[in-house]
Structures are given as structure tokens and as C-alpha cells.
Scaffold this motif. Sequence first.
Motif, PDB file in Angstrom:
ATOM      1  N   LEU A  25       0.871  -1.415  -0.128  1.00  0.00           N
ATOM      2  CA  LEU A  25       0.092   0.065   0.062  1.00  0.00           C
ATOM      3  C   LEU A  25       1.012   1.163  -0.068  1.00  0.00           C
ATOM      4  O   LEU A  25       0.631   2.185  -0.879  1.00  0.00           O
ATOM      5  N   HIS A  26       1.790   1.209   0.866  1.00  0.00           N
ATOM      6  CA  HIS A  26       2.777   2.471   0.970  1.00  0.00           C
ATOM      7  C   HIS A  26       3.542   2.723  -0.150  1.00  0.00           C
ATOM      8  O   HIS A  26       3.635   3.867  -0.766  1.00  0.00           O
ATOM      9  N   ASP A  27       3.936   1.763  -0.946  1.00  0.00           N
ATOM     10  CA  ASP A  27       4.678   1.633  -2.216  1.00  0.00           C
ATOM     11  C   ASP A  27       3.788   2.337  -3.164  1.00  0.00           C
ATOM     12  O   ASP A  27       4.165   3.328  -3.986  1.00  0.00           O
ATOM     13  N   ALA A  28       2.611   1.811  -3.521  1.00  0.00           N
ATOM     14  CA  ALA A  28       1.636   2.214  -4.497  1.00  0.00           C
ATOM     15  C   ALA A  28       1.099   3.670  -4.071  1.00  0.00           C
ATOM     16  O   ALA A  28       0.864   4.355  -5.306  1.00  0.00           O
ATOM     17  N   LEU A  29       0.990   4.065  -2.821  1.00  0.00           N
ATOM     18  CA  LEU A  29       0.521   5.450  -2.663  1.00  0.00           C
ATOM     19  C   LEU A  29       1.459   6.656  -2.537  1.00  0.00           C
ATOM     20  O   LEU A  29       1.118   7.465  -2.519  1.00  0.00           O
TER      21      LEU A  29
END
Length: 172
Positions: A25-29
Amino acid sequence: MSVLIIVESQFGNTRHAADAVAEGLHDALGGGAAVEVVDAADAGPQIPAEVRLLLVGGPTHAFSMTRERTREGAHEQGATAHEPSESGIREWIESVQARPDVPVYTFDTRVKVPGLPGSAAKSALKALQHRGFQHVERGETFWVEDTAGPLKHDEIDRAKAWGAELAGHVSG
């Protein structure tokens, strides 16, 4: 805006999966949202206003979410993550104040045994709906080698990929 992941883990496998989902999630956001993983035993009954996506995950014990007795059984088998009397996702769901506007995804870990029914993710979904959450979906099951783990090969990568996919469900 943020993503909150409430997790219960007895042997550490569900926590590893939750951390990998959070990483995806963090990488994608990018820097667009905070992603926080909180142990169910430490989570309060209020979901902060800035939360735009909620994930709830736990291990499957006796075909469902854990209970104090199944947590005691896990400790008898060597689990060290929490004391059996500490609350898990079942107790957190029973105490949480519903936010009907927040999408929720459930996930679990379990041993892959052909034909064995039951899932903590499915039980959590029903319990969350009963509490008043309106947008609840059953997410992923992450497979473990045996009761104590570890996660099967490539499950961490699959958890990261699912986290990246869920990033599209975070609305501002």
C-alpha cells in the motif's frame, strides 16, 4: 487520509502478512497516505476520522477467528506473540464503533488443508457487517506451512501485490 490495518497474530505469520500488505500500500500510494498496522489488543474502539480504508486480519483457529481458548491452545503449541487473555480481532470487532462510510477488507492466515472449511476472514466479514460496517469484502487468505508457520513461499510477495491493488480503493 490514511489506511488502518488491525491485525492479530499468534505465531507472527499474520503480522508478517499485514506488514507486507502495508508495504505494498505504502509503495503504491507514495507519500499520499499514511499506512498504520496496529495489533488488535492495542487498538481502540474509535476509527480515526482520517482513515479511508480499513483492513482487519487474523489467523484462522478452529474454523473462525480466535477465542481465548484457541489462543491458549496456540500458546501450548509455542506461540509467543501475545498472552492468550489479550483480545484479538473478534473482541476488537465487538467493541469498535462502526464507520459505515469506510471500506473494509478482511484477510487471514491458515494452513492449506483440502476440504477444510472455515476462515477468520469470512467470520470477521460477517461480524463487521453485524456491527454496522456497510462496505465489507473478504480479501485474501495467506497460506502457512503449518500451525506455527512460516508463510508459504511467495506469500509475502502476494501480500505486497494485494496491498498495491488495494491502493486504488483509498479515496481522499
